[in-house]
Write a protein that holds these residues in place. Structure first.
Motif, short mmCIF file in Angstrom:
data_model
loop_
_atom_site.label_atom_id
_atom_site.label_comp_id
_atom_site.label_asym_id
_atom_site.label_seq_id
_atom_site.Cartn_x
_atom_site.Cartn_y
_atom_site.Cartn_z
N PHE A 179 -1.12 14.38 8.38
CA PHE A 179 -0.75 14.04 7.75
C PHE A 179 0.02 13.01 7.72
N GLY A 180 0.16 12.02 8.89
CA GLY A 180 -0.08 10.54 8.66
C GLY A 180 -0.27 9.87 7.70
N VAL A 181 -1.70 9.74 7.83
CA VAL A 181 -2.38 9.30 6.52
C VAL A 181 -2.21 9.46 4.76
N LEU A 182 -2.74 10.61 5.32
CA LEU A 182 -2.36 11.36 3.62
C LEU A 182 -0.88 10.97 2.95
N LEU A 183 0.44 10.86 3.87
CA LEU A 183 1.67 9.93 3.36
C LEU A 183 1.28 9.16 2.93
N LEU A 184 0.41 7.92 3.91
CA LEU A 184 0.40 6.80 3.60
C LEU A 184 -0.29 6.75 2.76
N ARG A 185 -1.92 7.36 2.10
CA ARG A 185 -2.32 7.52 1.17
C ARG A 185 -1.83 7.33 -0.48
N GLN A 186 -1.32 7.68 -0.05
CA GLN A 186 -0.87 8.34 -1.30
C GLN A 186 0.92 8.23 -2.09
N THR A 187 0.92 7.04 -1.07
CA THR A 187 1.87 6.50 -1.71
C THR A 187 1.50 4.56 -2.30
N ILE A 188 0.58 4.89 -1.55
CA ILE A 188 0.19 3.73 -2.15
C ILE A 188 -0.99 3.86 -3.28
N GLN A 189 -1.06 5.02 -2.77
CA GLN A 189 -2.42 5.72 -4.71
C GLN A 189 -1.17 5.39 -5.75
N THR A 190 -0.03 6.15 -5.22
CA THR A 190 0.86 5.96 -6.32
C THR A 190 1.22 4.98 -6.57
N VAL A 191 1.54 3.87 -5.91
CA VAL A 191 1.94 2.58 -5.92
C VAL A 191 0.53 2.39 -7.19
N ALA A 192 -0.52 2.17 -6.54
CA ALA A 192 -1.72 1.82 -7.13
C ALA A 192 -2.00 2.06 -9.10
N ASN A 193 -1.94 3.08 -8.62
CA ASN A 193 -2.30 4.28 -10.25
C ASN A 193 -1.38 3.76 -11.34
N ILE A 194 -0.28 3.83 -11.20
CA ILE A 194 1.30 3.01 -11.67
C ILE A 194 0.66 2.35 -12.16
#
Length: 271
Positions: free
Chosen positions: A163-178
């Motif tokens: 869960f921790g790496v998914l949360l980290l991943r999704q947060t960074i991915q959100t910023v990167a995609n936008i």
């Protein structure tokens, strides 16, 4: 600080949505106030793309439940590639290696969506935007949202991602995609340096150029290493040479209506 951490851990979906909204709104305002675009035209284009939130967000939130269930099961039973590494419980393996492998999986997913024709029919909805800007980030057909989350479930199961790496991943991915979908480009020198590691707006603009072979370049989500390794990397195109959209769907009347766009995957066309 502990209360803040607990909030993020206990409310992953709402946290992601809030972060998404704040970044998109901020960059949207910067785009419209600094670039030669009228508020009326900007808002009309944005409103068309915002409708996709209404169709994709419920799918995203529902599927997130299954992603977390698979993650909890995999971690509990020590199932997945990450548990094959020595010191699998260490920060380096759980978060750093886990993040890198998830990023590769997203690269693979993106390639599959381009190369498998039935899947491409849904992914091209994202590529069909004739005016790439920050609102293009949310332009995703709900069927693709479902497919993307299904693939994520598979990746989580195969990797044993916590869960921790998914949360980290999704947060960074959100910023990167936008940020990669903004109308702004980095100066050439800065892009040449940053793009050694990360996908930049310059790289992603190439990916949104309307013709091959550029549409099949720069598939990376956060890291650019995969494009370099698999020969799908292309550094940059001058802004004057880029035409956004996809060459099979360049009609303005089609791309200005949400209902028409949502029907694109189901229309038979002579190509």
């Amino acid at each position: 600080m502990e209360h803040i951490n607990n909030f993020f851990l206990n409310n992953p979906s709402s946290t992601q949505v809030a972060l998404y909204a704040v970044i998109i709104l901020t960059l949207w305002l910067i785009e419209v106030t600094t670039l030669a675009t009228s508020w009326k035209d900007k808002w009309k284009h944005t409103l068309t793309n915002l409708w996709f939130i209404a169709t994709a967000l419920p799918v995203q939130l529902l599927m997130t439940i299954f992603v977390l269930m698979v993650s909890l099961w995999a971690v509990k039973h020590h199932c997945g590639m990450l548990f094959l590494f020595p010191h699998s419980g260490s920060f380096v393996v759980k978060y750093l290696i886990g993040f890198i492998l998830l990023d590769f999986c997203e690269y693979l997913y993106h390639v599959i969506m381009h190369k498998v024709k039935p899947l491409w029919n849904f992914h091209l909805v994202h590529h069909s935007d004739l005016e790439l800007d920050v609102s293009t980030t949310v332009r995703e057909h709900p069927v693709e949202t479902f497919l993307r989350m299904c693939f994520l479930i598979i990746w989580v199961f195969l990797l044993g991602a916590s869960f921790g790496v998914l949360l980290l991943r999704q947060t960074i991915q959100t910023v990167a995609n936008i940020t990669s979908h903004t109308q702004f480009k980095l100066p050439t020198r800065a892009n040449n340096i940053i793009s050694w590691v990360f996908i930049t707006p310059n790289l992603h603009h190439v990916h949104h150029h309307y013709q091959l072979p550029f549409t099949d370049r720069n598939y990376g989500d956060v890291l650019s290493i995969w494009d370099r390794l698999f020969n799908t990397y292309y550094n940059s195109l001058p802004a004057t040479e880029i035409t956004f959209g996809i060459d099979t769907h360049l009609e303005k009347h089609l791309n200005s209506s949400f209902l028409k766009i949502i029907k694109i995957p189901f229309l038979k066309r002579i190509q």
